[in-house]
Scaffold this motif. Structure first.
Motif, PDB file in Angstrom:
ATOM      1  N   VAL A  53      -4.414  -0.940   5.864  1.00  0.00           N
ATOM      2  CA  VAL A  53      -2.964  -0.752   5.868  1.00  0.00           C
ATOM      3  C   VAL A  53      -2.582   0.080   4.642  1.00  0.00           C
ATOM      4  O   VAL A  53      -2.893  -0.303   3.512  1.00  0.00           O
ATOM      5  CB  VAL A  53      -2.226  -2.105   5.847  1.00  0.00           C
ATOM      6  CG1 VAL A  53      -0.712  -1.883   5.802  1.00  0.00           C
ATOM      7  CG2 VAL A  53      -2.599  -2.945   7.064  1.00  0.00           C
ATOM      8  N   VAL A  54      -1.896   1.208   4.875  1.00  0.00           N
ATOM      9  CA  VAL A  54      -1.541   2.116   3.792  1.00  0.00           C
ATOM     10  C   VAL A  54      -0.023   2.269   3.728  1.00  0.00           C
ATOM     11  O   VAL A  54       0.593   2.833   4.644  1.00  0.00           O
ATOM     12  CB  VAL A  54      -2.194   3.503   3.979  1.00  0.00           C
ATOM     13  CG1 VAL A  54      -1.914   4.387   2.765  1.00  0.00           C
ATOM     14  CG2 VAL A  54      -3.693   3.371   4.221  1.00  0.00           C
ATOM     15  N   ASP A  55       0.587   1.749   2.673  1.00  0.00           N
ATOM     16  CA  ASP A  55       2.031   1.859   2.465  1.00  0.00           C
ATOM     17  C   ASP A  55       2.310   1.627   0.983  1.00  0.00           C
ATOM     18  O   ASP A  55       1.641   0.802   0.353  1.00  0.00           O
ATOM     19  CB  ASP A  55       2.782   0.830   3.313  1.00  0.00           C
ATOM     20  CG  ASP A  55       4.258   1.155   3.447  1.00  0.00           C
ATOM     21  OD1 ASP A  55       4.979   1.108   2.412  1.00  0.00           O
ATOM     22  OD2 ASP A  55       4.720   1.449   4.563  1.00  0.00           O
ATOM     23  N   ASP A  56       3.271   2.350   0.426  1.00  0.00           N
ATOM     24  CA  ASP A  56       3.539   2.198  -1.005  1.00  0.00           C
ATOM     25  C   ASP A  56       4.512   1.069  -1.307  1.00  0.00           C
ATOM     26  O   ASP A  56       4.796   0.802  -2.471  1.00  0.00           O
ATOM     27  CB  ASP A  56       4.052   3.505  -1.605  1.00  0.00           C
ATOM     28  CG  ASP A  56       5.353   3.976  -0.964  1.00  0.00           C
ATOM     29  OD1 ASP A  56       5.639   3.537   0.170  1.00  0.00           O
ATOM     30  OD2 ASP A  56       6.068   4.773  -1.574  1.00  0.00           O
ATOM     31  N   GLU A  57       5.019   0.379  -0.295  1.00  0.00           N
ATOM     32  CA  GLU A  57       5.857  -0.784  -0.523  1.00  0.00           C
ATOM     33  C   GLU A  57       4.998  -2.035  -0.356  1.00  0.00           C
ATOM     34  O   GLU A  57       4.660  -2.440   0.756  1.00  0.00           O
ATOM     35  CB  GLU A  57       7.037  -0.816   0.453  1.00  0.00           C
ATOM     36  CG  GLU A  57       8.023  -1.921   0.131  1.00  0.00           C
ATOM     37  CD  GLU A  57       9.290  -1.845   0.962  1.00  0.00           C
ATOM     38  OE1 GLU A  57      10.054  -2.826   0.929  1.00  0.00           O
ATOM     39  OE2 GLU A  57       9.498  -0.825   1.630  1.00  0.00           O
ATOM     40  N   ASN A  58       4.622  -2.644  -1.460  1.00  0.00           N
ATOM     41  CA  ASN A  58       3.665  -3.743  -1.434  1.00  0.00           C
ATOM     42  C   ASN A  58       4.119  -4.924  -0.587  1.00  0.00           C
ATOM     43  O   ASN A  58       3.298  -5.565   0.088  1.00  0.00           O
ATOM     44  CB  ASN A  58       3.366  -4.220  -2.862  1.00  0.00           C
ATOM     45  CG  ASN A  58       2.611  -3.181  -3.678  1.00  0.00           C
ATOM     46  OD1 ASN A  58       1.912  -2.334  -3.108  1.00  0.00           O
ATOM     47  ND2 ASN A  58       2.757  -3.223  -4.983  1.00  0.00           N
TER      48      ASN A  58
END
Length: 275
Positions: A53-58
């Protein structure tokens, strides 16, 4: 109630602020998934499926990871493009959930680098971009599916299951005796093999070799691994028997069709669906 409602309660009642969780839940709809009663998917060797899973919102990444782990899958996360590329190389996921907008390189660039390196892992884009042009550019670049924010966890899980099934990287625990890679079908109970509906007669050894290849689709298997699994003895300088039987299989499986069995020189052999 369903497990995703439980996750919502944990997030709201936990250490994170209510304001932060309202922001997350504005992007994610937590509904009881229809996939909860669906057969659990695993890798062909019985180990858990792997999803990156790749997203900058942890917080969003955490919520997605919890939902996917409930499916019994092994999940890792990355918060930027470079970390995603490094994790993909090490983790070797069966599918990637990739946010379009990332702090260093965007999702399209991540996708392009993966594809240029020969990595054809199914990719589900996750993004706020919803124009026809954006969808077309993502799919044209090699993406496999597209979910826009706000989204439901149920939809993400369902779409991932579909992508993984179509990529032939998983088998179901529903008792199905068949292994399917593209249009090639092997039935472990009836010992029948077909390709595009055409029946293929195999010897016992050819059948075992094909089964080992099909239980590891897209994975390069060395001659030593094949000898150990199919013939149950060490390498011992007898690798020529593998080459001979691979040749037999190709004459029966790939004759008149686009090849599925490939040689990776200096490494071994791999079977994968045709494009």
């Amino acid at each position: 109630m369903g497990h995703l409602w439980t996750m919502r309660s944990l997030l709201i009642d936990g250490s994170q602020s209510v304001h932060r969780n309202r922001s997350i839940l504005g992007e994610v709809t937590t509904t009881t998934p229809a996939t909860a009663s669906a057969p659990r998917l695993t890798r062909a060797d019985g180990t858990p499926l792997r999803v990156l899973v790749v997203d900058d919102e942890n917080s969003l990444t955490d919520l997605l990871s919890m939902a996917l782990r409930y499916e019994g899958w092994d999940v890792k996360a990355a918060s930027d493009g470079q970390a995603a590329l490094a994790t993909a190389r090490e983790f070797k996921p069966d599918a990637i959930v990739l946010d379009w907008m990332l702090p260093d390189i965007d999702g399209i660039q991540v996708l392009g680098r993966l594809r240029s390196s020969g990595d054809d892992t199914p990719i589900l884009f996750l993004t706020a971009k919803d124009s026809v042009e954006d969808r077309v550019s993502g799919l044209t670049a090699g993406g496999d599916d597209y979910v826009t924010k706000p989204f439901s966890l149920e939809e993400v899980v369902a779409r991932l299951r579909g992508l993984i099934r179509r990529s032939a990287s998983a088998i179901s625990e529903a008792g199905d005796s068949r292994i399917v890679v593209g249009d090639l079908v092997l039935d472990e109970e009836s010992y029948e093999v077909t390709r595009a509906g055409r029946e293929i007669e195999l010897t016992a050894t050819e059948f075992e070799l094909l089964r080992f290849l099909m239980r590891n689709p897209r994975r390069v298997l060395s001659k030593a691994q094949i000898l150990d699994r199919v013939w149950s003895y060490d390498f011992g300088g007898k690798s020529s028997v593998v080459e001979i039987y691979i040749s037999y299989l190709r004459k029966k499986i790939d004759v008149g069709e686009e090849p599925m069995i490939h040689t990776v020189r200096g490494v071994g052999y791999v079977i994968k669906p045709t494009s």
